[in-house]
Design a protein around this motif. Structure first.
Motif, PDB file in Angstrom:
ATOM      1  N   GLY A 264      -8.581  -2.514 -12.145  1.00  0.00           N
ATOM      2  CA  GLY A 264      -8.244  -1.089 -12.065  1.00  0.00           C
ATOM      3  C   GLY A 264      -7.040  -0.811 -11.172  1.00  0.00           C
ATOM      4  N   TYR A 265      -6.904  -1.577 -10.099  1.00  0.00           N
ATOM      5  CA  TYR A 265      -5.780  -1.396  -9.175  1.00  0.00           C
ATOM      6  C   TYR A 265      -4.445  -1.486  -9.924  1.00  0.00           C
ATOM      7  N   GLU A 266      -4.348  -2.474 -10.838  1.00  0.00           N
ATOM      8  CA  GLU A 266      -3.073  -2.673 -11.532  1.00  0.00           C
ATOM      9  C   GLU A 266      -2.827  -1.577 -12.566  1.00  0.00           C
TER      10      GLU A 266
ATOM     11  N   ALA B 126      -0.191   6.084  -2.829  1.00  0.00           N
ATOM     12  CA  ALA B 126      -1.614   6.350  -3.060  1.00  0.00           C
ATOM     13  C   ALA B 126      -2.060   5.762  -4.402  1.00  0.00           C
ATOM     14  N   TYR B 127      -1.829   4.445  -4.535  1.00  0.00           N
ATOM     15  CA  TYR B 127      -2.222   3.692  -5.734  1.00  0.00           C
ATOM     16  C   TYR B 127      -1.665   4.354  -7.003  1.00  0.00           C
ATOM     17  N   GLY B 128      -0.447   4.899  -6.872  1.00  0.00           N
ATOM     18  CA  GLY B 128       0.226   5.459  -8.044  1.00  0.00           C
ATOM     19  C   GLY B 128      -0.096   6.910  -8.319  1.00  0.00           C
TER      20      GLY B 128
ATOM     21  N   ASN C 136      -5.953 -16.075   4.544  1.00  0.00           N
ATOM     22  CA  ASN C 136      -4.632 -16.706   4.628  1.00  0.00           C
ATOM     23  C   ASN C 136      -3.545 -15.877   3.971  1.00  0.00           C
ATOM     24  N   ARG C 137      -3.534 -14.601   4.301  1.00  0.00           N
ATOM     25  CA  ARG C 137      -2.521 -13.712   3.750  1.00  0.00           C
ATOM     26  C   ARG C 137      -1.745 -13.058   4.886  1.00  0.00           C
ATOM     27  N   LEU C 138      -2.412 -12.214   5.671  1.00  0.00           N
ATOM     28  CA  LEU C 138      -1.764 -11.578   6.817  1.00  0.00           C
ATOM     29  C   LEU C 138      -2.657 -11.737   8.038  1.00  0.00           C
TER      30      LEU C 138
ATOM     31  N   ALA D 204     -13.912  -3.584   6.809  1.00  0.00           N
ATOM     32  CA  ALA D 204     -14.293  -3.248   5.443  1.00  0.00           C
ATOM     33  C   ALA D 204     -13.297  -2.338   4.727  1.00  0.00           C
ATOM     34  N   ALA D 205     -12.897  -2.749   3.521  1.00  0.00           N
ATOM     35  CA  ALA D 205     -12.251  -1.851   2.550  1.00  0.00           C
ATOM     36  C   ALA D 205     -13.372  -1.338   1.635  1.00  0.00           C
ATOM     37  N   THR D 206     -13.059  -0.873   0.429  1.00  0.00           N
ATOM     38  CA  THR D 206     -14.110  -0.328  -0.445  1.00  0.00           C
ATOM     39  C   THR D 206     -15.253  -1.324  -0.631  1.00  0.00           C
ATOM     40  N   GLY D 207     -14.919  -2.557  -0.998  1.00  0.00           N
ATOM     41  CA  GLY D 207     -15.946  -3.564  -1.259  1.00  0.00           C
ATOM     42  C   GLY D 207     -16.797  -3.831  -0.028  1.00  0.00           C
TER      43      GLY D 207
ATOM     44  N   ALA E  64      -8.323   6.032   5.223  1.00  0.00           N
ATOM     45  CA  ALA E  64      -7.946   6.046   3.813  1.00  0.00           C
ATOM     46  C   ALA E  64      -6.682   5.218   3.631  1.00  0.00           C
ATOM     47  N   VAL E  65      -6.678   4.382   2.600  1.00  0.00           N
ATOM     48  CA  VAL E  65      -5.516   3.553   2.295  1.00  0.00           C
ATOM     49  C   VAL E  65      -4.704   4.263   1.206  1.00  0.00           C
ATOM     50  N   VAL E  66      -3.467   4.590   1.538  1.00  0.00           N
ATOM     51  CA  VAL E  66      -2.609   5.354   0.609  1.00  0.00           C
ATOM     52  C   VAL E  66      -1.304   4.596   0.334  1.00  0.00           C
ATOM     53  N   LYS E  67      -1.359   3.258   0.443  1.00  0.00           N
ATOM     54  CA  LYS E  67      -0.170   2.442   0.163  1.00  0.00           C
ATOM     55  C   LYS E  67       0.234   2.603  -1.300  1.00  0.00           C
ATOM     56  N   SER E  68       1.477   2.191  -1.580  1.00  0.00           N
ATOM     57  CA  SER E  68       2.004   2.244  -2.944  1.00  0.00           C
ATOM     58  C   SER E  68       1.770   3.622  -3.589  1.00  0.00           C
TER      59      SER E  68
ATOM     60  N   SER F 172      -9.426  -7.074  10.224  1.00  0.00           N
ATOM     61  CA  SER F 172      -9.229  -8.193   9.323  1.00  0.00           C
ATOM     62  C   SER F 172      -9.600  -7.712   7.917  1.00  0.00           C
ATOM     63  N   HIS F 173      -9.397  -8.577   6.917  1.00  0.00           N
ATOM     64  CA  HIS F 173      -9.577  -8.147   5.525  1.00  0.00           C
ATOM     65  C   HIS F 173     -10.371  -9.206   4.769  1.00  0.00           C
ATOM     66  N   LEU F 174     -11.309  -8.731   3.927  1.00  0.00           N
ATOM     67  CA  LEU F 174     -12.190  -9.633   3.178  1.00  0.00           C
ATOM     68  C   LEU F 174     -11.560 -10.024   1.839  1.00  0.00           C
TER      69      LEU F 174
ATOM     70  N   THR G 117     -13.701   2.104   8.757  1.00  0.00           N
ATOM     71  CA  THR G 117     -13.573   1.493   7.430  1.00  0.00           C
ATOM     72  C   THR G 117     -12.284   1.978   6.766  1.00  0.00           C
ATOM     73  N   ARG G 118     -11.820   1.212   5.756  1.00  0.00           N
ATOM     74  CA  ARG G 118     -10.501   1.460   5.164  1.00  0.00           C
ATOM     75  C   ARG G 118     -10.567   1.452   3.642  1.00  0.00           C
ATOM     76  N   PRO G 119     -11.239   2.420   3.026  1.00  0.00           N
ATOM     77  CA  PRO G 119     -11.308   2.400   1.567  1.00  0.00           C
ATOM     78  C   PRO G 119      -9.993   2.794   0.904  1.00  0.00           C
ATOM     79  N   GLY G 120      -9.710   2.151  -0.219  1.00  0.00           N
ATOM     80  CA  GLY G 120      -8.583   2.521  -1.068  1.00  0.00           C
ATOM     81  C   GLY G 120      -9.091   2.817  -2.476  1.00  0.00           C
ATOM     82  N   ILE G 121      -9.299   1.772  -3.263  1.00  0.00           N
ATOM     83  CA  ILE G 121      -9.580   1.931  -4.699  1.00  0.00           C
ATOM     84  C   ILE G 121     -10.767   2.840  -4.989  1.00  0.00           C
ATOM     85  N   GLY G 122     -11.784   2.805  -4.152  1.00  0.00           N
ATOM     86  CA  GLY G 122     -12.966   3.638  -4.401  1.00  0.00           C
ATOM     87  C   GLY G 122     -12.644   5.126  -4.361  1.00  0.00           C
TER      88      GLY G 122
HETATM   89  C1  LIG Z   1      -5.335  -2.539   0.162  1.00  0.00           C
HETATM   90  C2  LIG Z   1      -6.075  -2.765   1.407  1.00  0.00           C
HETATM   91  C3  LIG Z   1      -7.236  -2.018   1.697  1.00  0.00           C
HETATM   92  C4  LIG Z   1      -7.920  -1.137   0.681  1.00  0.00           C
HETATM   93  O1  LIG Z   1      -8.608  -1.963  -0.232  1.00  0.00           O
HETATM   94  P1  LIG Z   1      -9.467  -1.375  -1.437  1.00  0.00           P
HETATM   95  O2  LIG Z   1     -10.047  -2.585  -2.086  1.00  0.00           O
HETATM   96  O3  LIG Z   1      -8.485  -0.675  -2.331  1.00  0.00           O
HETATM   97  O4  LIG Z   1     -10.471  -0.447  -0.892  1.00  0.00           O
HETATM   98  C5  LIG Z   1      -7.806  -2.164   2.955  1.00  0.00           C
HETATM   99  N1  LIG Z   1      -7.279  -3.016   3.868  1.00  0.00           N
HETATM  100  C6  LIG Z   1      -6.187  -3.765   3.605  1.00  0.00           C
HETATM  101  C7  LIG Z   1      -5.676  -4.694   4.638  1.00  0.00           C
HETATM  102  C8  LIG Z   1      -5.552  -3.682   2.362  1.00  0.00           C
HETATM  103  O5  LIG Z   1      -4.488  -4.440   2.110  1.00  0.00           O
END
Ligand SMILES: *Cc1c(COP(=O)(O)O)cnc(C)c1O
Length: 345
Positions: free
Chosen positions: A327-329, A36-38, A127-129, A187-190, A30-34, A153-155, A203-208
């Motif tokens: 929605g994230y913003e 937990a998305y506010g 080309n981000r991190l 994979a994140a949510t998408g 679970a991604v709980v940065k910021s 890695s991140h899509l 997997t690493r879902p956040g927004i979903g």
């Molecule tokens: C923010 C983030 C996620 C979560 O992405 P969502 O689109 O919110 O599911 C996963 N991985 C990384 C590296 C991120 O920066």
């Protein structure tokens, strides 16, 4: 009382995590940065840990240290910005796992904290991190010998299933991780919704989790109820709000509600936005002020006591469309002035 009430449904959050975990067919973090998305990292992370989450992801070491106090020892906490100068003591003290993004970070990590857990982040095209293929070839064997707890890695375009970037990044990730004996994560949510090719081990879902797109089947997690302060009749030819941007063409009943752009209700959504009163859609009139918004309640049977900006009738992404954003913003902009109420556990 003119304070708006932000209700966060922890049962809906947990249900969204279960749905995404089911689709993942892999360990689901679970991604709980910021914060937990506010929505409040403390309550959110507690609920997710109780649901069974064993790997959390945050952006900053400071967020990770705060999260450790919330979830206690046990769950692994990944810091996506990696091991920055000045982070070493916090990483050790809070037992965090930085996802190493470069050779510089790797050196800092093994010199500062020999034997301490780490992950690796690879850049597969965004080309981000993360390390690019050339840097990775130089470090790969040494890094893998140190036993990373995750290689990820991140899509960039996972919210567009047909985008060619998805298959391209998947292929680059496969090549870069070939033969590696460590848990892999792309994979994140998408990415979860793209299908099993993208799931790997974690997997690493956040927004979903928080009820946002691209997870169309998400349950809404957030409800925002805003009190009405005053209601008045406005005659044809009269204007409402700053700059006289809206004029009444017919007799109009106008309610003034107690929230504005200082509460994260983006001023840019202005005339495209609506609120709901007892399920009825009411248009925003004129400009959004710092603490106030005027809405049209002419068609209601009675003056409302409050209106709903987010909830069952209007999801975060509908509101985001009105502002030309995502929605994230909307979620991460939610203000500090609301009374926050958590339901469920
Ligand atoms: C923010 C983030 C996620 C979560 O992405 P969502 O689109 O919110 O599911 C996963 N991985 C990384 C590296 C991120 O920066």
């Amino acid at each position: 009382m003119a304070q708006s009430v932000l209700t966060i449904d922890l049962d809906a959050l947990r249900s969204n995590w279960r749905s995404l975990a089911q689709r993942s067919g892999a360990e689901t973090g679970a991604v709980v940065k910021s914060d937990a998305y506010g929505l409040g990292a403390s309550r959110v992370a507690h609920a997710l840990a109780a649901e069974g989450v064993r790997r959390f992801f945050v952006a900053l070491t400071e967020e990770g240290a705060a999260l450790r106090k919330i979830v206690g020892p046990g769950p692994e906490i990944f810091v996506l910005s990696g091991h920055m100068i000045g982070d070493t003591d916090l990483i050790r003290g809070a037992d965090l796992t930085p996802t190493i993004n470069s050779i510089d970070q790797m050196l800092r990590h093994v010199e500062g904290l020999p034997g301490h857990a780490f992950g690796l982040q690879l850049d597969t095209g965004m080309n981000r991190l993360g390390m690019e293929p050339a840097e990775w070839s130089a470090l790969r064997d040494i890094a893998v010998a140190q036993r990373p707890t995750l290689v990820m890695s991140h899509l960039a375009c996972a919210d567009e299933p047909g985008h060619e970037m998805n298959a391209y990044q998947l292929e680059v990730f496969r090549v870069m991780t070939e033969g590696i004996d460590a848990p892999l994560s792309l994979a994140a949510t998408g990415g979860i919704l793209l299908g099993s090719d993208y799931h790997f081990d974690v997997t690493r879902p956040g927004i979903g989790l928080y009820g946002g797109l691209p997870f169309v089947d998400a349950l809404p997690v957030v409800t925002l109820e805003i009190p009405v302060i005053q209601t008045r009749d406005v005659e044809p030819g009269e204007s409402v709000g700053y700059g006289n941007t809206w004029f009444a063409e017919m007799p109009t009943r106008v309610a003034t509600i107690a929230a504005g752009y200082a509460d994260g209700i983006l001023r840019a959504m202005g005339p495209a936005a609506h609120v709901y009163a007892d399920g009825n859609r009411c248009k925003v009139l004129g400009r959004i002020s710092m603490d106030l918004i005027a809405v049209d309640v002419t068609d209601l049977d009675a003056d409302p006591q409050s209106v709903e900006l987010l909830g069952r009738h209007q999801l975060v992404d509908t509101l985001a469309d009105a502002a030309g954003t995502i929605g994230y913003e909307i979620l991460t902009s939610l203000g500090a002035r609301y009374q926050r109420r958590y339901i469920g556990s």
